[in-house]
Design a protein around this motif. Structure first.
Motif, short mmCIF file in Angstrom:
data_model
loop_
_atom_site.label_atom_id
_atom_site.label_comp_id
_atom_site.label_asym_id
_atom_site.label_seq_id
_atom_site.Cartn_x
_atom_site.Cartn_y
_atom_site.Cartn_z
N ARG A 17 0.84 -1.21 0.00
CA ARG A 17 0.00 0.00 0.00
C ARG A 17 0.86 1.25 0.00
O ARG A 17 0.67 2.17 -0.79
N GLN A 24 -4.46 4.35 4.03
CA GLN A 24 -5.42 3.31 4.39
C GLN A 24 -6.81 3.66 3.87
O GLN A 24 -7.55 2.78 3.43
N LEU A 27 -6.97 2.85 0.12
CA LEU A 27 -7.03 1.40 -0.11
C LEU A 27 -8.41 0.88 0.28
O LEU A 27 -8.99 0.08 -0.46
N LEU A 60 -3.67 -4.19 -5.16
CA LEU A 60 -2.25 -3.98 -4.87
C LEU A 60 -1.34 -4.60 -5.93
O LEU A 60 -0.11 -4.52 -5.83
#
Length: 111
Positions: A17, A24, A27, A60
């Motif tokens: 990430r 966060q 993502l 990812l």
């Protein structure tokens, strides 16, 4: 059978990430998950479903083999074919190719 190391999996997710420059929150949005759940996964506190695993791998851009066990797929046919063709051209060419691949791997880590 290997034990599943959820902390190591979480660390690989966190590193991927960060390498992609994602927070966060970003993502979580891309995966359709809550920020708190991403945090729990990254810390290894919570287990994820197969669907979440697949989504994280896609977002990812990593293989499930790498994410789960820190192993790259052994049957990557493209790389296998390139290595075999280069071996046929001699040890010197094979050595040059492996040097180039290693250099590219180092560059990718820095990007």
């Amino acid at each position: 059978m290997k034990n599943i190391d959820y902390i190591a999996i979480g660390n690989r997710i966190r590193n991927a990430r960060k390498n992609m420059g994602l927070s966060q929150e970003q993502l979580a949005e891309k995966c359709g998950l809550s920020v708190s759940f991403i945090g729990h996964i990254e810390r290894g506190n919570r287990k994820m479903s197969l669907e979440t695993l697949i989504t994280l791998c896609e977002v990812l851009n990593m293989s499930a083999d790498y994410l789960l066990m820190d192993e790259m797929p052994e049957n990557d046919m493209v790389l296998h074919e390139i290595l075999n063709e280069t071996k046929k051209k001699g040890a010197f060419n094979y050595s040059k190719l492996t040097t180039i691949v290693k250099a590219l791997a180092e560059i990718i880590e820095k990007i």
